[in-house]
Design a protein around this motif. Structure first.
Motif, PDB file in Angstrom:
ATOM      1  N   SER A  25       0.832  -1.202   0.000  1.00 58.53           N
ATOM      2  CA  SER A  25       0.000   0.000   0.000  1.00 58.53           C
ATOM      3  C   SER A  25       0.864   1.248   0.000  1.00 58.53           C
ATOM      4  CB  SER A  25      -0.919   0.002   1.233  1.00 58.53           C
ATOM      5  OG  SER A  25      -0.162   0.037   2.423  1.00 58.53           O
ATOM      6  N   GLY A  26       0.251   2.379  -0.274  1.00 58.33           N
ATOM      7  CA  GLY A  26       0.930   3.653  -0.150  1.00 58.33           C
ATOM      8  C   GLY A  26       1.360   4.295  -1.441  1.00 58.33           C
ATOM      9  N   ARG A  27       1.288   3.536  -2.539  1.00 56.52           N
ATOM     10  CA  ARG A  27       1.655   4.109  -3.832  1.00 56.52           C
ATOM     11  C   ARG A  27       1.235   3.150  -4.918  1.00 56.52           C
ATOM     12  NH1 ARG A  27       6.620   5.790  -5.278  1.00 56.52           N
ATOM     13  NH2 ARG A  27       5.819   5.474  -7.379  1.00 56.52           N
ATOM     14  N   SER A  28       1.329   3.587  -6.160  1.00 61.68           N
ATOM     15  CA  SER A  28       1.184   2.685  -7.293  1.00 61.68           C
ATOM     16  C   SER A  28       2.474   1.896  -7.454  1.00 61.68           C
ATOM     17  CB  SER A  28       0.928   3.478  -8.574  1.00 61.68           C
ATOM     18  OG  SER A  28       1.083   2.638  -9.690  1.00 61.68           O
ATOM     19  N   PHE A  29       2.353   0.611  -7.727  1.00 61.66           N
ATOM     20  CA  PHE A  29       3.529  -0.234  -7.904  1.00 61.66           C
ATOM     21  C   PHE A  29       3.788  -0.549  -9.377  1.00 61.66           C
ATOM     22  CE2 PHE A  29       4.857  -0.841  -3.635  1.00 61.66           C
ATOM     23  CZ  PHE A  29       3.719  -0.603  -2.886  1.00 61.66           C
ATOM     24  N   SER A  30       3.177   0.200 -10.243  1.00 58.46           N
ATOM     25  CA  SER A  30       3.466   0.068 -11.660  1.00 58.46           C
ATOM     26  C   SER A  30       4.947   0.350 -11.899  1.00 58.46           C
ATOM     27  CB  SER A  30       2.611   1.050 -12.455  1.00 58.46           C
ATOM     28  OG  SER A  30       2.932   0.988 -13.817  1.00 58.46           O
ATOM     29  N   GLY A  31       5.614  -0.535 -12.646  1.00 60.19           N
ATOM     30  CA  GLY A  31       7.037  -0.371 -12.896  1.00 60.19           C
ATOM     31  C   GLY A  31       7.941  -0.994 -11.848  1.00 60.19           C
ATOM     32  N   TRP A  72       0.446 -12.597  -8.044  1.00 62.09           N
ATOM     33  CA  TRP A  72      -0.049 -11.346  -7.489  1.00 62.09           C
ATOM     34  C   TRP A  72      -1.496 -11.089  -7.905  1.00 62.09           C
ATOM     35  CZ3 TRP A  72       0.358 -11.470 -12.403  1.00 62.09           C
ATOM     36  CH2 TRP A  72       0.275 -10.375 -13.259  1.00 62.09           C
ATOM     37  N   ASP A  73      -2.166 -10.360  -7.090  1.00 65.11           N
ATOM     38  CA  ASP A  73      -3.509  -9.899  -7.374  1.00 65.11           C
ATOM     39  C   ASP A  73      -3.433  -8.381  -7.421  1.00 65.11           C
ATOM     40  OD1 ASP A  73      -6.148  -9.045  -7.366  1.00 65.11           O
ATOM     41  OD2 ASP A  73      -6.818 -10.712  -6.124  1.00 65.11           O
ATOM     42  N   LYS A  74      -3.389  -7.862  -8.640  1.00 65.87           N
ATOM     43  CA  LYS A  74      -3.206  -6.424  -8.781  1.00 65.87           C
ATOM     44  C   LYS A  74      -4.425  -5.645  -8.294  1.00 65.87           C
ATOM     45  CE  LYS A  74      -1.182  -5.137 -12.678  1.00 65.87           C
ATOM     46  NZ  LYS A  74      -0.855  -5.108 -14.117  1.00 65.87           N
ATOM     47  N   ALA A  98       9.968  -4.303  -2.554  1.00 68.67           N
ATOM     48  CA  ALA A  98       9.565  -3.672  -3.807  1.00 68.67           C
ATOM     49  C   ALA A  98      10.702  -2.814  -4.326  1.00 68.67           C
ATOM     50  CB  ALA A  98       8.321  -2.815  -3.588  1.00 68.67           C
ATOM     51  N   ASP A  99      10.993  -2.971  -5.607  1.00 75.28           N
ATOM     52  CA  ASP A  99      12.109  -2.246  -6.206  1.00 75.28           C
ATOM     53  C   ASP A  99      11.701  -1.711  -7.566  1.00 75.28           C
ATOM     54  OD1 ASP A  99      15.441  -2.789  -7.287  1.00 75.28           O
ATOM     55  OD2 ASP A  99      14.754  -1.335  -5.838  1.00 75.28           O
ATOM     56  N   TYR A 100      11.992  -0.449  -7.794  1.00 77.00           N
ATOM     57  CA  TYR A 100      11.567   0.184  -9.039  1.00 77.00           C
ATOM     58  C   TYR A 100      12.622   0.002 -10.123  1.00 77.00           C
ATOM     59  CZ  TYR A 100       9.854   3.550 -12.379  1.00 77.00           C
ATOM     60  OH  TYR A 100       9.371   4.124 -13.518  1.00 77.00           O
ATOM     61  N   GLY A 101      12.139  -0.262 -11.324  1.00 80.16           N
ATOM     62  CA  GLY A 101      13.015  -0.231 -12.477  1.00 80.16           C
ATOM     63  C   GLY A 101      13.504  -1.604 -12.910  1.00 80.16           C
ATOM     64  N   PHE A 102      14.502  -1.592 -13.776  1.00 80.14           N
ATOM     65  CA  PHE A 102      15.005  -2.822 -14.361  1.00 80.14           C
ATOM     66  C   PHE A 102      16.002  -3.516 -13.437  1.00 80.14           C
ATOM     67  CE2 PHE A 102      13.025  -2.239 -18.363  1.00 80.14           C
ATOM     68  CZ  PHE A 102      13.015  -0.876 -18.608  1.00 80.14           C
TER      69      PHE A 102
END
Length: 126
Positions: A25-31, A72-74, A98-102
């Motif tokens: 929770s707390g943000r979008s995890f897109s990407g 996952w259940d988006k 959770a880690d952003y990017g490639f």
């Protein structure tokens, strides 16, 4: 404020199954890549599995491949780790991350991860 909250750990016998959950929770995890790491007493934190939030592609550490499944259940912002045929060597504290990017390396390391949960304990007895 980003929160990753793990649940589902416990004490089981070898050969049993468990399903861990990570409520994000707390943000979008897109990407983001959503990861499971684990750490046994006296050992380094070890990569277990990951899933790419956007397309659901997955990857696994060698020690769990064929036994563990990440999903996952988006719609609910929840990441799961289904653990089958558990072994005593799977005993550890399991962390959602959770880690952003490639990915910069394989397997992913724990350094530089953007967000961590507090973990859930898994104990497997023989």
């Amino acid at each position: 404020q980003v929160q990753l909250v793990e649940s589902g750990g416990g004490a089981v016998q070898a050969g049993d199954s468990l399903r861990l959950s990570c409520a994000a929770s707390g943000r979008s995890f897109s990407g983001y890549t959503m990861n499971w790491f684990r750490q046994a007493p006296g050992k380094d934190r070890e990569f277990v599995a990951l899933i790419f939030w956007n397309d659901g592609n997955t990857g696994y550490g060698d020690s769990v491949k064929g036994r563990f499944t990440i999903s996952w259940d988006k719609t609910k912002n929840v990441v799961y780790l289904q653990m089958n045929n558990l072994k005593p060597e799977d005993t550890a504290r399991y962390y959602c991350a959770a880690d952003y990017g490639f990915l910069s390396s394989w397997p992913p390391g724990p350094n530089g991860i953007d967000y961590w949960g507090k973990g859930t304990e898994v104990t497997v007895s023989s």
